[in-house]
Write a protein that holds these residues in place. Sequence first.
Motif, PDB file in Angstrom:
ATOM      1  N   HIS A  13       0.838  -1.204   0.000  1.00  0.00           N
ATOM      2  CA  HIS A  13       0.000   0.000   0.000  1.00  0.00           C
ATOM      3  C   HIS A  13       0.871   1.252   0.000  1.00  0.00           C
ATOM      4  O   HIS A  13       0.663   2.173  -0.806  1.00  0.00           O
ATOM      5  N   GLU A  14       1.875   1.285   0.879  1.00  0.00           N
ATOM      6  CA  GLU A  14       2.758   2.444   0.958  1.00  0.00           C
ATOM      7  C   GLU A  14       3.619   2.566  -0.296  1.00  0.00           C
ATOM      8  O   GLU A  14       3.866   3.676  -0.783  1.00  0.00           O
ATOM      9  N   ALA A  15       4.070   1.429  -0.821  1.00  0.00           N
ATOM     10  CA  ALA A  15       4.892   1.452  -2.040  1.00  0.00           C
ATOM     11  C   ALA A  15       4.096   2.009  -3.214  1.00  0.00           C
ATOM     12  O   ALA A  15       4.623   2.770  -4.036  1.00  0.00           O
ATOM     13  N   ILE A  16       2.827   1.642  -3.296  1.00  0.00           N
ATOM     14  CA  ILE A  16       1.970   2.142  -4.375  1.00  0.00           C
ATOM     15  C   ILE A  16       1.797   3.653  -4.262  1.00  0.00           C
ATOM     16  O   ILE A  16       1.929   4.387  -5.248  1.00  0.00           O
ATOM     17  N   LEU A  17       1.522   4.129  -3.059  1.00  0.00           N
ATOM     18  CA  LEU A  17       1.316   5.565  -2.883  1.00  0.00           C
ATOM     19  C   LEU A  17       2.610   6.347  -3.099  1.00  0.00           C
ATOM     20  O   LEU A  17       2.591   7.433  -3.686  1.00  0.00           O
ATOM     21  N   ASP A  18       3.731   5.795  -2.643  1.00  0.00           N
ATOM     22  CA  ASP A  18       5.016   6.465  -2.871  1.00  0.00           C
ATOM     23  C   ASP A  18       5.323   6.540  -4.368  1.00  0.00           C
ATOM     24  O   ASP A  18       5.797   7.569  -4.869  1.00  0.00           O
ATOM     25  N   ALA A  19       5.075   5.446  -5.073  1.00  0.00           N
ATOM     26  CA  ALA A  19       5.306   5.436  -6.517  1.00  0.00           C
ATOM     27  C   ALA A  19       4.366   6.409  -7.217  1.00  0.00           C
ATOM     28  O   ALA A  19       4.762   7.116  -8.157  1.00  0.00           O
ATOM     29  N   ALA A  20       3.136   6.466  -6.750  1.00  0.00           N
ATOM     30  CA  ALA A  20       2.143   7.339  -7.377  1.00  0.00           C
ATOM     31  C   ALA A  20       2.545   8.804  -7.268  1.00  0.00           C
ATOM     32  O   ALA A  20       2.486   9.550  -8.257  1.00  0.00           O
ATOM     33  N   ARG A  27       5.301  13.183 -14.202  1.00  0.00           N
ATOM     34  CA  ARG A  27       4.595  13.108 -15.483  1.00  0.00           C
ATOM     35  C   ARG A  27       3.220  13.753 -15.488  1.00  0.00           C
ATOM     36  O   ARG A  27       2.576  13.838 -16.533  1.00  0.00           O
ATOM     37  N   GLY A  28       2.748  14.169 -14.335  1.00  0.00           N
ATOM     38  CA  GLY A  28       1.425  14.774 -14.284  1.00  0.00           C
ATOM     39  C   GLY A  28       0.333  13.759 -14.571  1.00  0.00           C
ATOM     40  O   GLY A  28       0.466  12.574 -14.264  1.00  0.00           O
ATOM     41  N   VAL A  29      -0.738  14.229 -15.196  1.00  0.00           N
ATOM     42  CA  VAL A  29      -1.892  13.364 -15.438  1.00  0.00           C
ATOM     43  C   VAL A  29      -1.585  12.239 -16.419  1.00  0.00           C
ATOM     44  O   VAL A  29      -2.374  11.298 -16.557  1.00  0.00           O
ATOM     45  N   GLU A  30      -0.454  12.325 -17.104  1.00  0.00           N
ATOM     46  CA  GLU A  30      -0.087  11.268 -18.045  1.00  0.00           C
ATOM     47  C   GLU A  30       0.357   9.993 -17.334  1.00  0.00           C
ATOM     48  O   GLU A  30       0.409   8.926 -17.946  1.00  0.00           O
ATOM     49  N   ALA A  31       0.695  10.085 -16.061  1.00  0.00           N
ATOM     50  CA  ALA A  31       1.087   8.890 -15.307  1.00  0.00           C
ATOM     51  C   ALA A  31      -0.095   7.927 -15.242  1.00  0.00           C
ATOM     52  O   ALA A  31      -1.204   8.315 -14.880  1.00  0.00           O
ATOM     53  N   SER A  32       0.134   6.682 -15.611  1.00  0.00           N
ATOM     54  CA  SER A  32      -0.946   5.696 -15.648  1.00  0.00           C
ATOM     55  C   SER A  32      -0.841   4.734 -14.470  1.00  0.00           C
ATOM     56  O   SER A  32       0.192   4.664 -13.788  1.00  0.00           O
ATOM     57  N   LEU A  33      -1.908   3.985 -14.237  1.00  0.00           N
ATOM     58  CA  LEU A  33      -1.865   2.968 -13.189  1.00  0.00           C
ATOM     59  C   LEU A  33      -0.826   1.906 -13.512  1.00  0.00           C
ATOM     60  O   LEU A  33      -0.199   1.346 -12.611  1.00  0.00           O
ATOM     61  N   GLU A  34      -0.637   1.632 -14.794  1.00  0.00           N
ATOM     62  CA  GLU A  34       0.397   0.675 -15.197  1.00  0.00           C
ATOM     63  C   GLU A  34       1.782   1.185 -14.806  1.00  0.00           C
ATOM     64  O   GLU A  34       2.623   0.424 -14.306  1.00  0.00           O
ATOM     65  N   ASP A  35       2.023   2.479 -15.028  1.00  0.00           N
ATOM     66  CA  ASP A  35       3.302   3.081 -14.638  1.00  0.00           C
ATOM     67  C   ASP A  35       3.510   2.981 -13.129  1.00  0.00           C
ATOM     68  O   ASP A  35       4.607   2.666 -12.654  1.00  0.00           O
ATOM     69  N   ALA A  37       2.162   0.827 -11.033  1.00  0.00           N
ATOM     70  CA  ALA A  37       2.390  -0.566 -10.649  1.00  0.00           C
ATOM     71  C   ALA A  37       3.834  -0.969 -10.916  1.00  0.00           C
ATOM     72  O   ALA A  37       4.481  -1.619 -10.083  1.00  0.00           O
ATOM     73  N   ARG A  38       4.346  -0.559 -12.068  1.00  0.00           N
ATOM     74  CA  ARG A  38       5.727  -0.902 -12.429  1.00  0.00           C
ATOM     75  C   ARG A  38       6.708  -0.272 -11.444  1.00  0.00           C
ATOM     76  O   ARG A  38       7.639  -0.924 -10.971  1.00  0.00           O
ATOM     77  N   ALA A  40       6.113   0.692  -8.381  1.00  0.00           N
ATOM     78  CA  ALA A  40       5.912   0.144  -7.031  1.00  0.00           C
ATOM     79  C   ALA A  40       6.339  -1.311  -6.919  1.00  0.00           C
ATOM     80  O   ALA A  40       6.466  -1.837  -5.808  1.00  0.00           O
ATOM     81  N   GLY A  41       6.533  -1.970  -8.061  1.00  0.00           N
ATOM     82  CA  GLY A  41       6.923  -3.377  -8.041  1.00  0.00           C
ATOM     83  C   GLY A  41       5.787  -4.308  -7.676  1.00  0.00           C
ATOM     84  O   GLY A  41       5.998  -5.341  -7.039  1.00  0.00           O
ATOM     85  N   VAL A  42       4.565  -3.930  -8.082  1.00  0.00           N
ATOM     86  CA  VAL A  42       3.404  -4.782  -7.818  1.00  0.00           C
ATOM     87  C   VAL A  42       2.695  -5.070  -9.136  1.00  0.00           C
ATOM     88  O   VAL A  42       2.935  -4.411 -10.146  1.00  0.00           O
ATOM     89  N   ALA A  43       1.820  -6.058  -9.106  1.00  0.00           N
ATOM     90  CA  ALA A  43       1.052  -6.387 -10.300  1.00  0.00           C
ATOM     91  C   ALA A  43       0.040  -5.284 -10.583  1.00  0.00           C
ATOM     92  O   ALA A  43      -0.540  -4.703  -9.661  1.00  0.00           O
ATOM     93  N   LYS A  44      -0.165  -5.004 -11.866  1.00  0.00           N
ATOM     94  CA  LYS A  44      -1.140  -3.984 -12.245  1.00  0.00           C
ATOM     95  C   LYS A  44      -2.516  -4.300 -11.669  1.00  0.00           C
ATOM     96  O   LYS A  44      -3.231  -3.399 -11.210  1.00  0.00           O
ATOM     97  N   GLN A  45      -2.868  -5.578 -11.639  1.00  0.00           N
ATOM     98  CA  GLN A  45      -4.181  -5.969 -11.144  1.00  0.00           C
ATOM     99  C   GLN A  45      -4.346  -5.646  -9.660  1.00  0.00           C
ATOM    100  O   GLN A  45      -5.461  -5.384  -9.191  1.00  0.00           O
ATOM    101  N   THR A  46      -3.232  -5.646  -8.923  1.00  0.00           N
ATOM    102  CA  THR A  46      -3.299  -5.306  -7.498  1.00  0.00           C
ATOM    103  C   THR A  46      -3.834  -3.892  -7.315  1.00  0.00           C
ATOM    104  O   THR A  46      -4.687  -3.633  -6.459  1.00  0.00           O
ATOM    105  N   ILE A  47      -3.344  -2.965  -8.136  1.00  0.00           N
ATOM    106  CA  ILE A  47      -3.805  -1.580  -8.039  1.00  0.00           C
ATOM    107  C   ILE A  47      -5.256  -1.467  -8.490  1.00  0.00           C
ATOM    108  O   ILE A  47      -6.071  -0.804  -7.841  1.00  0.00           O
ATOM    109  N   TYR A  48      -5.591  -2.134  -9.583  1.00  0.00           N
ATOM    110  CA  TYR A  48      -6.979  -2.079 -10.060  1.00  0.00           C
ATOM    111  C   TYR A  48      -7.937  -2.666  -9.027  1.00  0.00           C
ATOM    112  O   TYR A  48      -9.019  -2.124  -8.783  1.00  0.00           O
ATOM    113  N   ASN A  49      -7.535  -3.768  -8.414  1.00  0.00           N
ATOM    114  CA  ASN A  49      -8.407  -4.410  -7.426  1.00  0.00           C
ATOM    115  C   ASN A  49      -8.599  -3.541  -6.191  1.00  0.00           C
ATOM    116  O   ASN A  49      -9.683  -3.491  -5.608  1.00  0.00           O
ATOM    117  N   HIS A  50      -7.525  -2.869  -5.776  1.00  0.00           N
ATOM    118  CA  HIS A  50      -7.587  -2.114  -4.525  1.00  0.00           C
ATOM    119  C   HIS A  50      -8.163  -0.717  -4.709  1.00  0.00           C
ATOM    120  O   HIS A  50      -8.923  -0.236  -3.861  1.00  0.00           O
TER     121      HIS A  50
END
Length: 203
Positions: A13-20, A27-35, A37-38, A40-50
């Motif tokens: 959770h913290e890694a995702i928010l730090d990466a975000a 990158r501003g609004v161009e930053a994607s959930l895929e970016d 996830a990459r 943060a070192g987690v699966a893209k689906q983890t972010i989508y699910n949460h």
Amino acid sequence: MSRSTGQIDLAKHEAILDAAIELLVERGVEASLEDIARRAGVAKQTIYNHYGSKNEVVRALAARRAASIAAPLAGLDAAQHPERTLVAYGVALLQALLATRSIGFMRFAIGSAATSPELARAIYHSGIRMSRTSLADFLVVEASAGRLSIPNPSQAAEMYAGMVIGSLQSAFLLNARADISHEEIEATACEAAHRFMRAFAPD
């Protein structure tokens, strides 16, 4: 609406928010959930699910900062020592707002207001508004206990935050300043808290 933090490991959770926040600043609004996830070192689906959407990630970022600012208000003896608690809140507020990543995040929020207003609103309601509401709730308790005389706690919360922040955030946002000492932060919060307590002292 994001799901409970408990559904994923706290470290993730913290890694995702730090990466975000890093990517939104870069990158501003161009930053994607895929970016995110990459990074943060987690699966893209983890972010989508949460979270489900970038808006919810941004909302979680703002809420995390609001919680850190409001933390002093929840101390065991916070209510019994309002001036000390207000100083601690003021210190937490300035430390949160003037941190390098926070300045970058606020620039992102301002920049996105015209093109992605829903993101900017999420930052306001889950961040700025939430931290002020927490302070207003604390002031309600103080007024009820007779330690302060505050007819409008929400307005008083805005006044106190404004006294603490002054022009500091603007100076950092506009690159007029780049650093501040802990001593200056504490002195600013102490002065604001002292003046606030005098202004709202019970008769």
